[in-house]
Design a protein around this motif. Structure first.
Motif, PDB file in Angstrom:
ATOM      1  N   GLY A   7       0.795  -1.225   0.000  1.00  0.00           N
ATOM      2  CA  GLY A   7       0.000   0.000   0.000  1.00  0.00           C
ATOM      3  C   GLY A   7       0.819   1.263   0.000  1.00  0.00           C
ATOM      4  N   PRO A   8       0.156   2.407  -0.146  1.00  0.00           N
ATOM      5  CA  PRO A   8       0.846   3.690  -0.331  1.00  0.00           C
ATOM      6  C   PRO A   8       1.526   4.223   0.922  1.00  0.00           C
ATOM      7  CG  PRO A   8      -1.530   4.007  -0.191  1.00  0.00           C
ATOM      8  CD  PRO A   8      -1.311   2.531  -0.244  1.00  0.00           C
ATOM      9  N   GLU A   9       1.253   3.648   2.081  1.00  0.00           N
ATOM     10  CA  GLU A   9       1.877   4.163   3.307  1.00  0.00           C
ATOM     11  C   GLU A   9       3.338   3.739   3.434  1.00  0.00           C
ATOM     12  OE1 GLU A   9      -0.584   0.491   4.662  1.00  0.00           O
ATOM     13  OE2 GLU A   9      -0.644   2.038   3.106  1.00  0.00           O
ATOM     14  N   TRP A  10       3.801   2.870   2.537  1.00  0.00           N
ATOM     15  CA  TRP A  10       5.182   2.407   2.563  1.00  0.00           C
ATOM     16  C   TRP A  10       5.967   2.987   1.386  1.00  0.00           C
ATOM     17  CZ3 TRP A  10       7.381  -0.609   6.349  1.00  0.00           C
ATOM     18  CH2 TRP A  10       6.507  -1.237   7.248  1.00  0.00           C
ATOM     19  N   ASP A  11       7.193   3.461   1.666  1.00  0.00           N
ATOM     20  CA  ASP A  11       8.134   3.795   0.600  1.00  0.00           C
ATOM     21  C   ASP A  11       8.812   2.492   0.199  1.00  0.00           C
ATOM     22  OD1 ASP A  11       9.771   5.638  -1.034  1.00  0.00           O
ATOM     23  OD2 ASP A  11      11.409   4.974   0.270  1.00  0.00           O
ATOM     24  N   ILE A  12       8.795   2.172  -1.087  1.00  0.00           N
ATOM     25  CA  ILE A  12       9.248   0.859  -1.561  1.00  0.00           C
ATOM     26  C   ILE A  12      10.448   1.010  -2.500  1.00  0.00           C
ATOM     27  CG2 ILE A  12       8.610  -1.207  -2.861  1.00  0.00           C
ATOM     28  CD1 ILE A  12       5.693  -0.667  -2.020  1.00  0.00           C
ATOM     29  N   LEU A  13      11.533   0.341  -2.135  1.00  0.00           N
ATOM     30  CA  LEU A  13      12.695   0.196  -3.007  1.00  0.00           C
ATOM     31  C   LEU A  13      12.842  -1.287  -3.310  1.00  0.00           C
ATOM     32  CD1 LEU A  13      15.199   2.502  -1.073  1.00  0.00           C
ATOM     33  CD2 LEU A  13      13.889   3.102  -3.123  1.00  0.00           C
ATOM     34  N   HIS A  14      13.055  -1.613  -4.580  1.00  0.00           N
ATOM     35  CA  HIS A  14      13.068  -3.025  -4.977  1.00  0.00           C
ATOM     36  C   HIS A  14      14.127  -3.250  -6.036  1.00  0.00           C
ATOM     37  CE1 HIS A  14      10.937  -6.482  -7.297  1.00  0.00           C
ATOM     38  NE2 HIS A  14      11.714  -6.983  -6.359  1.00  0.00           N
ATOM     39  N   ASP A  15      14.953  -4.255  -5.828  1.00  0.00           N
ATOM     40  CA  ASP A  15      15.932  -4.652  -6.844  1.00  0.00           C
ATOM     41  C   ASP A  15      15.648  -6.103  -7.226  1.00  0.00           C
ATOM     42  OD1 ASP A  15      18.186  -4.261  -8.530  1.00  0.00           O
ATOM     43  OD2 ASP A  15      19.407  -5.420  -7.133  1.00  0.00           O
ATOM     44  N   PRO A  16      14.973  -6.318  -8.351  1.00  0.00           N
ATOM     45  CA  PRO A  16      14.662  -7.695  -8.757  1.00  0.00           C
ATOM     46  C   PRO A  16      15.882  -8.402  -9.319  1.00  0.00           C
ATOM     47  CG  PRO A  16      13.873  -6.148 -10.412  1.00  0.00           C
ATOM     48  CD  PRO A  16      14.428  -5.322  -9.278  1.00  0.00           C
ATOM     49  N   ALA A  17      15.817  -9.713  -9.349  1.00  0.00           N
ATOM     50  CA  ALA A  17      16.903 -10.504  -9.907  1.00  0.00           C
ATOM     51  C   ALA A  17      16.884 -10.427 -11.425  1.00  0.00           C
ATOM     52  CB  ALA A  17      16.775 -11.956  -9.459  1.00  0.00           C
ATOM     53  N   THR A  18      18.035 -10.740 -12.030  1.00  0.00           N
ATOM     54  CA  THR A  18      18.109 -10.779 -13.487  1.00  0.00           C
ATOM     55  C   THR A  18      17.144 -11.812 -14.050  1.00  0.00           C
ATOM     56  OG1 THR A  18      20.429 -10.117 -13.371  1.00  0.00           O
ATOM     57  CG2 THR A  18      19.672 -11.081 -15.444  1.00  0.00           C
ATOM     58  N   ALA A  19      17.091 -12.971 -13.401  1.00  0.00           N
ATOM     59  CA  ALA A  19      16.163 -14.029 -13.816  1.00  0.00           C
ATOM     60  C   ALA A  19      14.816 -13.818 -13.125  1.00  0.00           C
ATOM     61  CB  ALA A  19      16.733 -15.395 -13.459  1.00  0.00           C
ATOM     62  N   LYS A  20      13.770 -13.684 -13.917  1.00  0.00           N
ATOM     63  CA  LYS A  20      12.445 -13.418 -13.379  1.00  0.00           C
ATOM     64  C   LYS A  20      11.999 -14.544 -12.442  1.00  0.00           C
ATOM     65  CE  LYS A  20       7.806 -12.014 -14.835  1.00  0.00           C
ATOM     66  NZ  LYS A  20       6.906 -11.780 -15.996  1.00  0.00           N
ATOM     67  N   GLY A  21      11.422 -14.150 -11.303  1.00  0.00           N
ATOM     68  CA  GLY A  21      10.909 -15.131 -10.357  1.00  0.00           C
ATOM     69  C   GLY A  21      11.945 -15.719  -9.423  1.00  0.00           C
ATOM     70  N   ARG A  22      13.168 -15.165  -9.447  1.00  0.00           N
ATOM     71  CA  ARG A  22      14.223 -15.654  -8.570  1.00  0.00           C
ATOM     72  C   ARG A  22      14.689 -14.526  -7.654  1.00  0.00           C
ATOM     73  NH1 ARG A  22      16.813 -20.095 -10.819  1.00  0.00           N
ATOM     74  NH2 ARG A  22      17.846 -20.268  -8.804  1.00  0.00           N
ATOM     75  N   ALA A  23      15.215 -14.885  -6.503  1.00  0.00           N
ATOM     76  CA  ALA A  23      15.843 -13.933  -5.574  1.00  0.00           C
ATOM     77  C   ALA A  23      14.999 -12.664  -5.423  1.00  0.00           C
ATOM     78  CB  ALA A  23      17.265 -13.623  -6.012  1.00  0.00           C
ATOM     79  N   GLY A  24      15.637 -11.496  -5.537  1.00  0.00           N
ATOM     80  CA  GLY A  24      14.943 -10.219  -5.356  1.00  0.00           C
ATOM     81  C   GLY A  24      15.036  -9.740  -3.921  1.00  0.00           C
ATOM     82  N   VAL A  25      15.499  -8.476  -3.750  1.00  0.00           N
ATOM     83  CA  VAL A  25      15.556  -7.874  -2.420  1.00  0.00           C
ATOM     84  C   VAL A  25      14.803  -6.548  -2.447  1.00  0.00           C
ATOM     85  CG1 VAL A  25      17.689  -8.979  -1.632  1.00  0.00           C
ATOM     86  CG2 VAL A  25      17.827  -6.882  -2.979  1.00  0.00           C
ATOM     87  N   ALA A  26      14.311  -6.151  -1.278  1.00  0.00           N
ATOM     88  CA  ALA A  26      13.556  -4.902  -1.175  1.00  0.00           C
ATOM     89  C   ALA A  26      13.793  -4.260   0.176  1.00  0.00           C
ATOM     90  CB  ALA A  26      12.058  -5.161  -1.378  1.00  0.00           C
ATOM     91  N   LEU A  27      13.589  -2.950   0.219  1.00  0.00           N
ATOM     92  CA  LEU A  27      13.571  -2.186   1.463  1.00  0.00           C
ATOM     93  C   LEU A  27      12.286  -1.370   1.475  1.00  0.00           C
ATOM     94  CD1 LEU A  27      17.265  -0.926   1.642  1.00  0.00           C
ATOM     95  CD2 LEU A  27      16.150  -2.393   3.346  1.00  0.00           C
TER      96      LEU A  27
END
Length: 283
Positions: free
Chosen positions: A54-74
């Motif tokens: 939702g909009p109450e969170w500031d979202i930073l996201h770095d997805p993995a090169t391969a779709k559906g794998r790994a991925g980190v967020a703050l």
């Protein structure tokens, strides 16, 4: 609930954030009162995160090169001032595994990193990639400490540092996650800054002087574990591994007023195979 003088920072490997929300992660989030949340194994698009949180969170996201794998967020209640995703050499693919951001907390800048270290597999290219990643971390962490006296590396680091960190450590000394060469990196991470540190594998390197907040808080005891296999009765028997860390600079570690692992009440109530690690910092 975090007070005005503290910031509550949590980290969890969601094992797929959409599945985690279907299983109850939203209920935990509502009760936990987190200020900054580091996620690993997001396995989703940024639009999915926006819809879930939702909009109450500031979202930073770095997805993995391969779709559906790994991925980190703050995710944070207050907007980050700047963020970075570079780690290691230009030809090193760290996408979905390293995300840094700076936050203004009560007038101080805290640098927070969400990271997901490779799980590895003995004598395979996966293990080579894991060591390359740990090498890159070793190079980056002193730079982070120089950038800000208040810095913390959060996440699923996929290494049990000491025998306290794995229930069945004797059966895992030749397995990825508890290999002496892997553990030696952590000997250096947590060794006295600038001192010559001999790792558990006999290698010698320079200590970086960071603090393992979980071990510093819990003391010399087994656990507290943060990951349990989905197989058998590992969770019920607390046959776990401590793979999820808050690795903090000494100045930030000195401000810790509470540390906890939010272990589910039962196997059926789990929404990930990892439990959140929640720390209150009185900055």
């Amino acid at each position: 609930m975090s007070s005005p003088s503290t910031v509550r920072i949590a980290s969890v490997n969601t094992n797929g954030v959409r599945a985690a929300f279907r299983k109850g992660m939203g209920d935990w989030l509502e009760e936990a009162k987190i200020d900054i949340l580091a996620l690993q194994e997001v396995r989703a698009a940024t639009s999915d995160l926006e819809g879930l949180f939702g909009p109450e969170w500031d979202i930073l996201h770095d997805p993995a090169t391969a779709k559906g794998r790994a991925g980190v967020a703050l995710l944070s209640r207050a907007k980050a001032s700047i963020h970075r995703v570079e780690l290691g050499a230009a030809d090193f693919d760290s996408a979905g595994r390293w995300l840094e951001a700076d936050y203004d907390v009560n007038g101080s800048i805290i640098t927070v990193v969400s990271t997901y270290v490779h799980s590895g597999a003995v004598d395979t290219p996966k293990q080579v990639e894991k060591y390359l990643f740990l090498d890159a971390m070793t190079e980056r962490m002193p730079q982070l400490a120089e950038h800000s006296p208040y810095a913390v590396v959060l996440g699923d680091l996929n290494v049990g540092h000491r025998e306290f960190d794995i229930k069945n450590w004797k059966g895992n000394v030749k397995n990825a996650g508890f290999l002496p060469q892997e553990r030696a990196y952590f000997d250096r991470f947590f060794g006295p800054k600038g001192a010559e540190v001999t790792g558990v594998d006999g290698s010698v390197g320079q200590g970086l002087g960071w603090v393992d907040v979980g071990r510093a808080w819990a003391g010399e005891i087994d656990g507290p574990y943060t990951w349990w296999s989905q197989r058998g009765r590992a969770f019920d028997n607390d046959t776990g591994w401590r793979l999820d860390y808050h690795v903090a600079t000494p100045a930030l570690a000195a401000t810790v007023v509470d540390y906890r692992v939010d272990r589910a009440a039962s196997h059926a109530e789990r929404w990930s195979d990892h439990a959140p690690v929640v720390v209150d910092y009185a900055v």
